[in-house]
Design an enzyme around this catalytic site. Sequence first.
Site, PDB file in Angstrom:
ATOM      1  N   ASP A  58       0.854  -1.189   0.000  1.00  0.00           N
ATOM      2  CA  ASP A  58       0.000   0.000   0.000  1.00  0.00           C
ATOM      3  C   ASP A  58       0.890   1.239   0.000  1.00  0.00           C
ATOM      4  OD1 ASP A  58      -2.470   1.324   0.024  1.00  0.00           O
ATOM      5  OD2 ASP A  58      -2.364   1.631   2.179  1.00  0.00           O
TER       6      ASP A  58
ATOM      7  N   TYR B 159       1.258   5.632  -0.540  1.00  0.00           N
ATOM      8  CA  TYR B 159       0.731   6.840   0.113  1.00  0.00           C
ATOM      9  C   TYR B 159       0.771   7.965  -0.915  1.00  0.00           C
ATOM     10  CZ  TYR B 159       0.055   9.707   4.406  1.00  0.00           C
ATOM     11  OH  TYR B 159      -0.428  10.520   5.408  1.00  0.00           O
TER      12      TYR B 159
ATOM     13  N   HIS C 229      -4.515  13.725   0.531  1.00  0.00           N
ATOM     14  CA  HIS C 229      -4.732  12.944   1.755  1.00  0.00           C
ATOM     15  C   HIS C 229      -3.535  13.085   2.692  1.00  0.00           C
ATOM     16  CE1 HIS C 229      -5.804   9.648   4.428  1.00  0.00           C
ATOM     17  NE2 HIS C 229      -4.615   9.112   4.201  1.00  0.00           N
TER      18      HIS C 229
ATOM     19  N   ARG D 254       0.123  16.981  12.749  1.00  0.00           N
ATOM     20  CA  ARG D 254       1.356  17.757  12.944  1.00  0.00           C
ATOM     21  C   ARG D 254       1.077  19.217  12.606  1.00  0.00           C
ATOM     22  NH1 ARG D 254       2.833  13.578   9.697  1.00  0.00           N
ATOM     23  NH2 ARG D 254       3.118  15.021   7.968  1.00  0.00           N
TER      24      ARG D 254
ATOM     25  N   GLU E 198     -10.684   3.563   3.174  1.00  0.00           N
ATOM     26  CA  GLU E 198      -9.742   4.362   2.400  1.00  0.00           C
ATOM     27  C   GLU E 198     -10.016   4.120   0.920  1.00  0.00           C
ATOM     28  OE1 GLU E 198      -5.973   4.876   5.461  1.00  0.00           O
ATOM     29  OE2 GLU E 198      -5.709   3.697   3.614  1.00  0.00           O
TER      30      GLU E 198
ATOM     31  N   GLU F 233      -9.149   3.870  -2.663  1.00  0.00           N
ATOM     32  CA  GLU F 233      -7.920   3.651  -3.409  1.00  0.00           C
ATOM     33  C   GLU F 233      -8.220   2.880  -4.696  1.00  0.00           C
ATOM     34  OE1 GLU F 233      -4.718   2.028  -1.110  1.00  0.00           O
ATOM     35  OE2 GLU F 233      -5.514   2.761   0.810  1.00  0.00           O
TER      36      GLU F 233
ATOM     37  N   ASP G 253      -8.813  -0.073   1.483  1.00  0.00           N
ATOM     38  CA  ASP G 253      -7.855  -0.571   2.472  1.00  0.00           C
ATOM     39  C   ASP G 253      -8.300  -0.086   3.844  1.00  0.00           C
ATOM     40  OD1 ASP G 253      -5.622  -2.038   3.201  1.00  0.00           O
ATOM     41  OD2 ASP G 253      -4.334  -0.273   3.206  1.00  0.00           O
TER      42      ASP G 253
ATOM     43  N   ARG H 130      -8.455   3.565  12.993  1.00  0.00           N
ATOM     44  CA  ARG H 130      -7.674   4.787  13.220  1.00  0.00           C
ATOM     45  C   ARG H 130      -7.141   4.890  14.653  1.00  0.00           C
ATOM     46  NH1 ARG H 130      -6.297   6.367   8.181  1.00  0.00           N
ATOM     47  NH2 ARG H 130      -8.128   6.661   6.853  1.00  0.00           N
TER      48      ARG H 130
ATOM     49  N   GLN I  50      -4.290   2.540  14.971  1.00  0.00           N
ATOM     50  CA  GLN I  50      -3.164   3.020  14.167  1.00  0.00           C
ATOM     51  C   GLN I  50      -2.395   4.140  14.870  1.00  0.00           C
ATOM     52  OE1 GLN I  50      -4.290   3.837  10.143  1.00  0.00           O
ATOM     53  NE2 GLN I  50      -2.300   4.609   9.542  1.00  0.00           N
TER      54      GLN I  50
ATOM     55  N   TYR J 207       1.559   2.939  15.280  1.00  0.00           N
ATOM     56  CA  TYR J 207       2.298   3.119  14.029  1.00  0.00           C
ATOM     57  C   TYR J 207       3.704   3.692  14.214  1.00  0.00           C
ATOM     58  CZ  TYR J 207       1.963   8.244  13.526  1.00  0.00           C
ATOM     59  OH  TYR J 207       2.103   9.597  13.665  1.00  0.00           O
TER      60      TYR J 207
ATOM     61  N   LYS K  65      -4.174  -2.171  10.035  1.00  0.00           N
ATOM     62  CA  LYS K  65      -4.396  -2.267   8.593  1.00  0.00           C
ATOM     63  C   LYS K  65      -4.468  -3.709   8.096  1.00  0.00           C
ATOM     64  CE  LYS K  65      -4.157   0.770   6.115  1.00  0.00           C
ATOM     65  NZ  LYS K  65      -5.234   1.636   5.554  1.00  0.00           N
TER      66      LYS K  65
ATOM     67  N   THR L 186      -8.529  -5.929   3.505  1.00  0.00           N
ATOM     68  CA  THR L 186      -8.457  -5.042   2.345  1.00  0.00           C
ATOM     69  C   THR L 186      -9.441  -5.588   1.323  1.00  0.00           C
ATOM     70  OG1 THR L 186      -6.112  -4.543   2.726  1.00  0.00           O
ATOM     71  CG2 THR L 186      -6.986  -4.111   0.528  1.00  0.00           C
TER      72      THR L 186
ATOM     73  N   THR M  49      -4.827   6.433  -0.105  1.00  0.00           N
ATOM     74  CA  THR M  49      -6.099   7.157  -0.172  1.00  0.00           C
ATOM     75  C   THR M  49      -6.052   8.280  -1.200  1.00  0.00           C
ATOM     76  OG1 THR M  49      -6.415   6.676   2.165  1.00  0.00           O
ATOM     77  CG2 THR M  49      -7.821   8.379   1.197  1.00  0.00           C
TER      78      THR M  49
ATOM     79  N   GLU N 206     -10.894  12.258   7.113  1.00  0.00           N
ATOM     80  CA  GLU N 206     -10.860  13.588   6.509  1.00  0.00           C
ATOM     81  C   GLU N 206     -12.255  14.192   6.378  1.00  0.00           C
ATOM     82  OE1 GLU N 206      -7.843  13.492   3.000  1.00  0.00           O
ATOM     83  OE2 GLU N 206      -8.507  11.437   3.401  1.00  0.00           O
TER      84      GLU N 206
END
Length: 432
Positions: A141, A143, A148, A157, A212, A214, A246, A250, A253, A257, A266, A270, A363, A377
Site C-alpha cells: 500500500d 501513500y 490525503h 502535525r 480508504e 484507493e 484498504d 484509526r 493506528q 504506528y 491495517k 483489504t 487514499t 478527513e
Amino acid sequence: MPSGVISSVSRLSIPSSAKSWIEVSPESHFPIQNLPVGVAAIDFEDDSSEIFNCMPIGDFVVNIDMLSQEGLIPEFDGFPLAPWSVFGGQESLREVRRAVFALLEESNSKLRDHAGLREATIHSRANIVPLMPMKVSAFVDFYSGINHASNVGRMFRPDQPPLLPNYRHLPVGYNGRASSVVPSEHDVTRPRGQFKVGDDLLFGPTRELDFELEVGFFVANDSEMGEPISIDEIEDYMLGMVLVNDWSARDVQRWEYQPLGPFLAKSFATSISPWIVSFDALEPFRIAGPGQEPPVLPHLQSSVKGHYDIQLEVGIQTAKMTRPQTICRSNTKHLYWSFIQQLAHQSSNGTPLEIGDLYATGTISGETEDSFGSLLELTWRGQNPLTMGETGETRTFLEDGDTLIMTGWGQAEGYRIGFGEVRTTVEPAPRQ
C-alpha cells in the site's frame, strides 16, 4: 524481457464505435470496449455448481473457460485456469480479450445464433457470485494521494509542514497483508486492537473504523531477484487495475504506528473489486500527472503519461437506510505518484516482482471537502459528523451494520469503462 511479456506498443485497442450483439446500456461499466477478467461461482437448478473464469459484458458474464473448451476461442496454456495467478501475463490477457471481442462483436453470428451454446456460456450477473479475481501473492500500500497526505499532516502535525521531507522524492509505501485481501460482498469483521482513551490503554474492538478510497493494480509477470526493472519497461509488468478499500482502525493506528508504521490497524482486511480492468481498456483515460517539484531522480522519471482520469465515488448505507448516500466524489488524477513510478520504485532495489502482487495507491482525496477519500478527513478527525439525509443518523466512523460502497469509471464518448463495485458490510467483533 521475460517470456510472456509484450511491449506496450502492442496494446489491444477496441474501437469506440464497436458494438456487441449483447445489449449494453451506455451507463454500464462493462461495454465491449472493457472486457475485464474475473472468477465467479454459479449454482444451477440441479444443485450443481461451477467456478469459472469469465468476462462481464453489460448485465451478463461470459464463461471463457467453456468458450475455449468449445473451440469458440483459441485454446490457451493453462485453461481451465486456476484464478489468474497462472494466467501468463499481458500477452495472454490480450489474446483472450481479442478473441472474446471478435466473438461478441455485433456482426459475428457464431455464438449469437447458437442458442444452446449461448445458454451454456452466458449467465446473468445477478445469478453469479464474483470471487477473488487473482491469488494475491503480496500486497503493498502506497501513500501517493498528496491531498490525503497533506490533510493527515495538518491534523496530526499542525505546527509542522504537512508533508514529510521525503514525500516529493519517492513513493512512500509499506508491505501489507496478502492473506486478508478479499473481494466485494465479503463482509468485514470489526477488528480488535490496542488503543488509548485519555491516559487509559485499552484492548477491544476499534471505535474508529474507517475506509480508504484507493485503486490498485496486479503484476502480470515475474522478475529476477537483484535485477531492477527500468521505468521505461515497467508497464510490461502491469496486468490491470481494481478498486481498493484498504480498511483502517484509526485509534489502533495512532497508538501502534510509531516508529515502524501500521500493523494490526491495517492487516485485518483489504477489499477489492472483482474484475481486473486491463490497462489497454483504460488507455483512453491516460493523462499527464501533476508537475513534480522538485524534479524526481532519474530512475523515477518517465517519458509517458502515467496518470488516469477515473471518477471515483463512495457511498454509505446504514442498516436503517433503504438506499446508499454518496459521501465522496474523487478522481485518480489527484495522485502525485503514478502507477508506473510506484512499481518502478518497488523494483529499484532489486525486489523480485511476482505474478499476483497487488499494489494499491493509498487514499485518493481531491482538493475539496466532498472529495476526501476517508472518514478521517470527511469528518476532520470526528469533529464534523456526517448526517445521513434519509434517517438523520450521524457518522464520524463506521458502525456495525453499515455498508460501504465504492465505484469508479472512466467516461468516454458514448460509453464508460468501469470497475463495478466494492460493497462491504461491517460485522460486529465476535464476543470474547
